[in-house]
Motif scaffolding. Structure first.
Motif, PDB file in Angstrom:
ATOM      1  N   ALA A 102      36.044  45.180  27.021  1.00 42.31           N
ATOM      2  CA  ALA A 102      37.401  45.138  26.473  1.00 42.31           C
ATOM      3  C   ALA A 102      38.488  45.532  27.471  1.00 42.31           C
ATOM      4  CB  ALA A 102      37.486  46.003  25.216  1.00 42.31           C
ATOM      5  N   PRO A 103      38.367  46.658  28.210  1.00 37.92           N
ATOM      6  CA  PRO A 103      39.456  47.015  29.126  1.00 37.92           C
ATOM      7  C   PRO A 103      39.694  45.952  30.203  1.00 37.92           C
ATOM      8  CG  PRO A 103      37.977  48.872  28.803  1.00 37.92           C
ATOM      9  CD  PRO A 103      37.305  47.685  28.199  1.00 37.92           C
ATOM     10  N   ARG A 108      42.769  41.447  32.637  1.00 35.10           N
ATOM     11  CA  ARG A 108      42.800  40.075  33.135  1.00 35.10           C
ATOM     12  C   ARG A 108      43.795  39.227  32.343  1.00 35.10           C
ATOM     13  NH1 ARG A 108      38.258  37.678  35.664  1.00 35.10           N
ATOM     14  NH2 ARG A 108      38.032  36.175  33.953  1.00 35.10           N
ATOM     15  N   GLU A 109      43.821  39.400  31.048  1.00 35.39           N
ATOM     16  CA  GLU A 109      44.762  38.631  30.232  1.00 35.39           C
ATOM     17  C   GLU A 109      46.204  39.057  30.521  1.00 35.39           C
ATOM     18  OE1 GLU A 109      45.569  35.646  27.189  1.00 35.39           O
ATOM     19  OE2 GLU A 109      44.075  36.032  28.744  1.00 35.39           O
ATOM     20  N   ALA A 110      46.403  40.345  30.778  1.00 35.66           N
ATOM     21  CA  ALA A 110      47.752  40.812  31.137  1.00 35.66           C
ATOM     22  C   ALA A 110      48.228  40.147  32.421  1.00 35.66           C
ATOM     23  CB  ALA A 110      47.758  42.331  31.281  1.00 35.66           C
ATOM     24  N   MET A 111      47.342  40.035  33.424  1.00 35.65           N
ATOM     25  CA  MET A 111      47.724  39.358  34.662  1.00 35.65           C
ATOM     26  C   MET A 111      48.059  37.894  34.407  1.00 35.65           C
ATOM     27  SD  MET A 111      47.972  41.285  37.327  1.00 35.65           S
ATOM     28  CE  MET A 111      47.903  40.095  38.659  1.00 35.65           C
ATOM     29  N   ARG A 112      47.274  37.235  33.558  1.00 35.90           N
ATOM     30  CA  ARG A 112      47.569  35.842  33.228  1.00 35.90           C
ATOM     31  C   ARG A 112      48.929  35.719  32.536  1.00 35.90           C
ATOM     32  NH1 ARG A 112      42.289  36.054  30.843  1.00 35.90           N
ATOM     33  NH2 ARG A 112      40.670  35.300  32.275  1.00 35.90           N
ATOM     34  N   MET A 113      49.213  36.648  31.642  1.00 35.99           N
ATOM     35  CA  MET A 113      50.466  36.612  30.906  1.00 35.99           C
ATOM     36  C   MET A 113      51.654  36.809  31.837  1.00 35.99           C
ATOM     37  SD  MET A 113      51.565  38.903  27.582  1.00 35.99           S
ATOM     38  CE  MET A 113      50.328  38.134  26.541  1.00 35.99           C
ATOM     39  N   ILE A 114      51.506  37.735  32.779  1.00 42.52           N
ATOM     40  CA  ILE A 114      52.581  37.975  33.746  1.00 42.52           C
ATOM     41  C   ILE A 114      52.816  36.735  34.595  1.00 42.52           C
ATOM     42  CG2 ILE A 114      53.187  39.302  35.809  1.00 42.52           C
ATOM     43  CD1 ILE A 114      51.674  41.680  34.491  1.00 42.52           C
ATOM     44  N   ARG A 115      51.751  36.104  35.063  1.00 45.59           N
ATOM     45  CA  ARG A 115      51.891  34.875  35.860  1.00 45.59           C
ATOM     46  C   ARG A 115      52.530  33.766  35.022  1.00 45.59           C
ATOM     47  NH1 ARG A 115      50.240  36.115  41.260  1.00 45.59           N
ATOM     48  NH2 ARG A 115      48.187  37.062  41.244  1.00 45.59           N
ATOM     49  N   ALA A 116      52.094  33.643  33.781  1.00 46.90           N
ATOM     50  CA  ALA A 116      52.641  32.605  32.916  1.00 46.90           C
ATOM     51  C   ALA A 116      54.120  32.838  32.629  1.00 46.90           C
ATOM     52  CB  ALA A 116      51.861  32.549  31.602  1.00 46.90           C
ATOM     53  N   GLY A 117      54.557  34.089  32.781  1.00 41.60           N
ATOM     54  CA  GLY A 117      55.968  34.410  32.577  1.00 41.60           C
ATOM     55  C   GLY A 117      56.853  34.030  33.744  1.00 41.60           C
ATOM     56  N   TRP A 145      28.724  38.009  31.224  1.00 44.70           N
ATOM     57  CA  TRP A 145      29.702  38.313  30.180  1.00 44.70           C
ATOM     58  C   TRP A 145      30.433  37.040  29.792  1.00 44.70           C
ATOM     59  CZ3 TRP A 145      32.761  43.393  31.673  1.00 44.70           C
ATOM     60  CH2 TRP A 145      31.866  44.480  31.674  1.00 44.70           C
ATOM     61  N   PRO A 146      30.407  36.645  28.540  1.00 50.70           N
ATOM     62  CA  PRO A 146      31.199  35.475  28.135  1.00 50.70           C
ATOM     63  C   PRO A 146      32.675  35.862  28.016  1.00 50.70           C
ATOM     64  CG  PRO A 146      30.021  36.387  26.248  1.00 50.70           C
ATOM     65  CD  PRO A 146      29.574  37.173  27.450  1.00 50.70           C
ATOM     66  N   PRO A 147      33.543  35.338  28.883  1.00 50.74           N
ATOM     67  CA  PRO A 147      34.954  35.732  28.803  1.00 50.74           C
ATOM     68  C   PRO A 147      35.605  35.203  27.534  1.00 50.74           C
ATOM     69  CG  PRO A 147      34.662  33.950  30.383  1.00 50.74           C
ATOM     70  CD  PRO A 147      33.288  34.375  29.954  1.00 50.74           C
TER      71      PRO A 147
END
Length: 278
Positions: A102-103, A108-117, A145-147
């Motif tokens: 989870a962490p 990783r999703e936070a980094m994707r969100m920042i890039r998408a911004g 691990w299945p992402p």
């Protein structure tokens, strides 16, 4: 919340209310401590003079709480003063309910969100356990691990710059401890995560430049963690600086006055300019 300029849920469009629990809801934002997280959120802080670059901020707390104030909001305010858009992540903890991934999935999703911004250039600052999590962004994601499905497919998770302070990189992992007969860390999911995520031994090819700062007499996180990560980064061809201050407490963050370690943010600023990220 946290006196942020913006806030977004990470995985689903659920309300902020009830997403996480604050130890003291009345505490100032730079003293906030999160004790439980049901749904992760990302809080944005905007600079007065934007540089066009962003930083993800990952606070510590041993993966059982989160120092969202002094290792999150306070760090974000420092970064906005340098011109960065700063984003403080309130991530889930490794528990039976959320699992050991989870962490890292949240980071990783936070980094994707920042890039998408709209931020092509994004780095990460992580302190204590947040530093372990930051280093994991420069390491391979476990193949077994299945992402989880992302809302920002195609956005990279690798940071362009890595800033890590007093982080337990791998000395909590089974077989790699430096404390004799060190017992497993509770809860079991936390120990399992440390066993599985050892970023110094799992670095991805071409890791980003890194700035590491540690205390030589840290009673909580042995300085060997910094030495291990520094050696691994250099072996992988990354430019890495390791600063070890002989006498400093664990969790020195940005508010340890009257000790030499208090100059580390200025050293870091100079390093950011040197690598062309400021």
């Amino acid at each position: 919340m946290l006196n942020a300029d913006t806030a977004w849920p990470l995985w689903e469009d659920a309300p902020l209310d009830g997403a996480f629990t604050l130890q003291d809801p009345e505490a100032a934002s730079d003293a906030a401590i999160v004790t439980a997280v049901d749904r992760p959120w990302l809080f944005g802080f905007a600079p007065a003079r934007p540089s066009g670059r962003a930083m993800l901020v990952l606070g510590g707390g041993g993966y059982t709480q989160l120092m969202a104030g002094r290792e999150g909001v306070a760090v974000a305010r420092w970064l906005t003063g340098l011109g960065y858009h700063a984003y403080v992540l309130i991530h889930r903890f490794p528990t039976a309910a959320h699992g050991i991934a989870a962490p890292l999935d949240d980071a990783r999703e936070a980094m994707r969100m920042i890039r998408a911004g709209g931020f092509e250039h994004a780095g990460v600052v992580g302190l204590s356990s947040g530093g372990h999590l930051a280093a994991c962004l420069a390491a391979d994601y476990p193949a077994d691990w299945p992402p989880p499905a992302t809302r920002h497919a195609g956005q990279p998770t690798r940071p362009d710059a890595l800033i890590i302070g007093y982080a337990p990189i791998s000395t909590n992992a089974k077989g790699r401890t430096i404390v004799a007969d060190k017992p497993p860390l509770p809860p079991p999911e936390k120990q399992a995560m440390y066993d599985r995520l050892q970023p110094d031994a799992q670095l991805s090819p071409s890791p980003p430049p890194a700035f590491l700062v540690y205390s030589g007499n840290d009673p909580v996180v042995p300085v060997e963690n910094g030495r291990r990560l520094h050696a691994a980064l250099e072996a992988a061809g990354a430019g890495a600086e390791l600063h070890i201050f002989a006498d400093a407490p664990h969790g020195f963050a940005l508010d340890t006055p009257d000790l030499p370690v208090s100059i580390w943010p200025r050293l870091c600023e100079a390093w950011l300019r040197q690598i062309g990220f400021l």
